[in-house]
Design a protein around this motif. Structure first.
Motif, mmCIF file in Angstrom:
data_model
loop_
_atom_site.group_PDB
_atom_site.id
_atom_site.type_symbol
_atom_site.label_atom_id
_atom_site.label_comp_id
_atom_site.label_asym_id
_atom_site.label_seq_id
_atom_site.Cartn_x
_atom_site.Cartn_y
_atom_site.Cartn_z
ATOM 1 N N ALA A 1 -7.891 -6.466 -4.873
ATOM 2 C CA ALA A 1 -8.094 -7.030 -3.527
ATOM 3 C C ALA A 1 -9.123 -8.163 -3.571
ATOM 4 O O ALA A 1 -8.923 -9.218 -2.957
ATOM 5 C CB ALA A 1 -8.554 -5.934 -2.572
ATOM 6 N N LEU A 2 -10.205 -7.969 -4.340
ATOM 7 C CA LEU A 2 -11.248 -8.996 -4.387
ATOM 8 C C LEU A 2 -10.762 -10.271 -5.072
ATOM 9 O O LEU A 2 -11.061 -11.382 -4.640
ATOM 10 C CB LEU A 2 -12.507 -8.455 -5.089
ATOM 11 C CG LEU A 2 -13.250 -7.375 -4.301
ATOM 12 C CD1 LEU A 2 -14.474 -6.876 -5.059
ATOM 13 C CD2 LEU A 2 -13.660 -7.872 -2.922
ATOM 14 N N PHE A 3 -9.977 -10.104 -6.134
ATOM 15 C CA PHE A 3 -9.407 -11.282 -6.802
ATOM 16 C C PHE A 3 -8.474 -12.037 -5.855
ATOM 17 O O PHE A 3 -8.493 -13.265 -5.779
ATOM 18 C CB PHE A 3 -8.658 -10.884 -8.078
ATOM 19 C CG PHE A 3 -9.543 -10.897 -9.290
ATOM 20 C CD1 PHE A 3 -10.038 -12.094 -9.792
ATOM 21 C CD2 PHE A 3 -9.889 -9.711 -9.934
ATOM 22 C CE1 PHE A 3 -10.870 -12.119 -10.906
ATOM 23 C CE2 PHE A 3 -10.722 -9.721 -11.053
ATOM 24 C CZ PHE A 3 -11.215 -10.925 -11.540
ATOM 25 N N ILE A 4 -7.650 -11.278 -5.130
ATOM 26 C CA ILE A 4 -6.715 -11.922 -4.195
ATOM 27 C C ILE A 4 -7.497 -12.655 -3.105
ATOM 28 O O ILE A 4 -7.152 -13.784 -2.726
ATOM 29 C CB ILE A 4 -5.741 -10.882 -3.571
ATOM 30 C CG1 ILE A 4 -4.802 -10.312 -4.642
ATOM 31 C CG2 ILE A 4 -4.951 -11.486 -2.410
ATOM 32 C CD1 ILE A 4 -3.764 -11.286 -5.184
ATOM 33 N N LEU A 5 -8.566 -12.015 -2.630
ATOM 34 C CA LEU A 5 -9.401 -12.662 -1.604
ATOM 35 C C LEU A 5 -9.907 -14.018 -2.105
ATOM 36 O O LEU A 5 -9.829 -15.028 -1.414
ATOM 37 C CB LEU A 5 -10.570 -11.740 -1.268
ATOM 38 C CG LEU A 5 -11.511 -12.177 -0.144
ATOM 39 C CD1 LEU A 5 -11.988 -10.940 0.618
ATOM 40 C CD2 LEU A 5 -12.704 -12.948 -0.633
ATOM 41 N N LYS A 6 -10.377 -14.014 -3.356
ATOM 42 C CA LYS A 6 -10.915 -15.260 -3.937
ATOM 43 C C LYS A 6 -9.799 -16.297 -4.153
ATOM 44 O O LYS A 6 -9.981 -17.486 -3.868
ATOM 45 C CB LYS A 6 -11.625 -14.900 -5.257
ATOM 46 C CG LYS A 6 -11.905 -16.037 -6.180
ATOM 47 C CD LYS A 6 -13.054 -16.917 -5.700
ATOM 48 C CE LYS A 6 -13.376 -17.987 -6.734
ATOM 49 N NZ LYS A 6 -13.429 -19.329 -6.163
ATOM 50 N N LEU A 7 -8.651 -15.821 -4.622
ATOM 51 C CA LEU A 7 -7.545 -16.763 -4.849
ATOM 52 C C LEU A 7 -7.061 -17.352 -3.525
ATOM 53 O O LEU A 7 -6.727 -18.536 -3.439
ATOM 54 C CB LEU A 7 -6.386 -16.053 -5.577
ATOM 55 C CG LEU A 7 -6.682 -15.707 -7.047
ATOM 56 C CD1 LEU A 7 -5.636 -14.733 -7.593
ATOM 57 C CD2 LEU A 7 -6.720 -16.979 -7.897
ATOM 58 N N PHE B 1 -8.921 -17.729 -0.895
ATOM 59 C CA PHE B 1 -9.996 -18.651 -0.509
ATOM 60 C C PHE B 1 -9.761 -20.006 -1.185
ATOM 61 O O PHE B 1 -9.828 -21.058 -0.543
ATOM 62 C CB PHE B 1 -11.338 -18.046 -0.913
ATOM 63 C CG PHE B 1 -12.528 -18.845 -0.479
ATOM 64 C CD1 PHE B 1 -13.031 -18.731 0.809
ATOM 65 C CD2 PHE B 1 -13.154 -19.717 -1.372
ATOM 66 C CE1 PHE B 1 -14.148 -19.458 1.210
ATOM 67 C CE2 PHE B 1 -14.273 -20.450 -0.974
ATOM 68 C CZ PHE B 1 -14.764 -20.328 0.312
ATOM 69 N N ASP B 2 -9.446 -19.964 -2.473
ATOM 70 C CA ASP B 2 -9.200 -21.220 -3.200
ATOM 71 C C ASP B 2 -7.980 -21.961 -2.656
ATOM 72 O O ASP B 2 -7.868 -23.173 -2.784
ATOM 73 C CB ASP B 2 -9.006 -20.942 -4.704
ATOM 74 C CG ASP B 2 -10.301 -20.444 -5.346
ATOM 75 O OD1 ASP B 2 -11.377 -20.633 -4.741
ATOM 76 O OD2 ASP B 2 -10.233 -19.841 -6.444
ATOM 77 N N GLU B 3 -7.053 -21.198 -2.047
ATOM 78 C CA GLU B 3 -5.858 -21.818 -1.449
ATOM 79 C C GLU B 3 -6.091 -22.212 0.013
ATOM 80 O O GLU B 3 -5.168 -22.588 0.720
ATOM 81 C CB GLU B 3 -4.677 -20.847 -1.505
ATOM 82 C CG GLU B 3 -4.150 -20.561 -2.902
ATOM 83 C CD GLU B 3 -3.661 -21.814 -3.599
ATOM 84 O OE1 GLU B 3 -2.960 -22.628 -2.950
ATOM 85 O OE2 GLU B 3 -3.993 -21.993 -4.793
#
Ligand SMILES: Cc1ncc(COP(=O)(O)O)c(C=O)c1O
Length: 408
Positions: free
Chosen positions: A356-362, A364-366
């Motif tokens: 979930a945290l990785f997806i949140l960051k990805l 964010f980058d998008e």
């Protein structure tokens, strides 16, 4: 521009919150909001984000809704905060409008500034009218960080602050057996979020609230529903509890009530308890509670939120997102994505916290901004503005596709 941005971040770290700055830097998600309009929140360096958290519903009507701004500017030409000791036309009219939107009998209003303050008042009222002290809340629920609101919450939020007010206890949410055991003749109230957000956007079984209400009624306790996040159209109905065929005794409103422009909250309670304040009208006081300018923000917000067009948009877009996220979850099964929610109050649950945290960051980058649920970080809270249009929704799904592909 970059230097100026760094200066702001450093100044914020120096005088407001070094801890927040360290956390955001660590995850490389420093965000300094600048220009904002409708669904879009830009960083001051110009990067655009679609706001899919909306501060838990504060920005239901998007950022800087022009109608709410006009209402507030108009009010500022005539009014100010007002005097909380005196009779007030804007307060009277705002309360009447709120009452007209509630089920019969829920027509008494105490205004506040924040959700926590309105929760505190709801608990004071329940204790005051019942003469009992017991307050039952849900494990993993969240009602704010003020006094009584904090006492309803999980240990991790209150451990550091010494002894709490007595007679607060928690039960598992959506567990009618646990509630049956917990409510006693000393229970003043059961307090629950209609759809607990911090818990991970958990939608209870359809009959849960009506059964809790029955237990409360049988034992002389009150049911308080916290609609701070679910109110003002978030679920596709004006109030979240309308999805569950239940009549609460007290309803707490905040966040979206402000139109995102001027803070205001409210505790709405049944007329059968009106005597409590009649006997002692000064037993609860809030200088800025229901400021007259805030009342204009709220009245305009209510007018917009109750429109059939807005509410049907919430349902239409909610269905679209559910379908699209379900499609993506099939395409990327490794993420273990499960989608839940009502209307535009949605939770995206991933297989574990790290994913979930990785997806949140990805995301964010998008250019998609959202947050995770504090009490269940496997779940990303997905609460886009209720005014969202199909082209913006498609951009979010495209961004999710890109982010999921990198992880999946
Ligand atoms: C469901 C719920 N209740 C109450 C509150 C407290 O509101 P405030 O932060 O305005 O005090 C919040 C805040 O996030 C909330 O989500």
């Amino acid at each position: 521009m970059k230097n100026k941005r760094e200066d702001i971040i450093n100044l914020y770290a120096k005088h407001v919150s070094p801890g927040k700055v360290e956390t955001y830097r660590k995850y490389d998600i420093t965000f300094v909001p600048g220009p904002r309009e409708e669904c879009i929140l830009c960083d001051i360096d110009g990067r655009k984000f679609i706001n899919c958290h909306c501060n838990g519903g504060v920005f239901n009507l998007g950022h800087r809704n022009q109608k709410v701004i006009r209402a507030v500017i108009g009010a500022m030409k005539v009014y100010d905060i007002g005097n909380h000791h005196l009779i007030s036309k804007p307060k009277a009219e705002c309360a009447a409008l709120l009452a007209s939107m509630m089920p019969k009998g829920l027509n008494q209003v105490v205004f506040g500034v924040s959700g926590g303050e309105a929760i505190d008042l709801a608990i004071k009222l329940a204790r005051g009218v019942t003469g009992r002290s017991g307050i039952i809340s849900a494990k993993g629920g969240y009602h704010g960080h003020t006094g009584f609101a904090l006492a309803t919450g999980d240990a991790k939020f209150k451990d550091k602050f010494g002894s709490m007010p007595p007679a607060f206890s928690q039960v598992a949410f959506d567990d009618i057996g646990a509630m049956e055991k917990a409510v006693t003749d000393d229970t003043a109230a059961v307090i629950l979020e209609t759809v607990p957000a911090t818990m991970g956007i958990v939608v209870p079984e359809k009959t849960y609230f009506s059964r809790v209400k029955k237990i409360c009624e049988d034992r002389g306790a009150l049911l308080i529903l916290d609609e701070v996040q679910t109110g003002f159209g978030r679920t596709g109905k004006m109030w979240g509890f309308e999805n569950f065929k239940v009549l609460p005794d007290i309803v707490v409103l905040g966040k979206g009530m402000s139109g995102g422009i001027y803070p205001i909250s409210a505790t709405v309670y049944h007329e059968r308890y009106a005597d409590f304040f009649r006997k002692d009208p000064f037993v609860h006081i809030s200088t800025y509670g229901g400021s007259e300018i805030g009342c204009f923000a709220a009245m305009e917000t209510i007018k917009i939120s109750k429109s059939a067009k807005l509410l049907s948009n919430v349902l239409k877009m909610g269905n679209y997102f559910k379908k699209e996220f379900a499609r993506l979850s099939m395409r990327y099964p490794n993420l273990g994505l499960k989608v839940r929610g009502i209307g535009l109050m949605m939770g995206l649950e991933f297989k574990d916290e790290m994913t979930a945290l990785f997806i949140l960051k990805l995301l964010f980058d998008e250019g998609v901004y959202l947050v995770y649920s504090g009490n269940d970080p496997r779940v990303l809270q997905f609460l886009p503005p209720l005014i969202i249009t199909m082209p913006v929704a498609k951009r979010i799904i495209a961004a999710a596709h890109t982010a999921f592909a990198k992880m999946g």
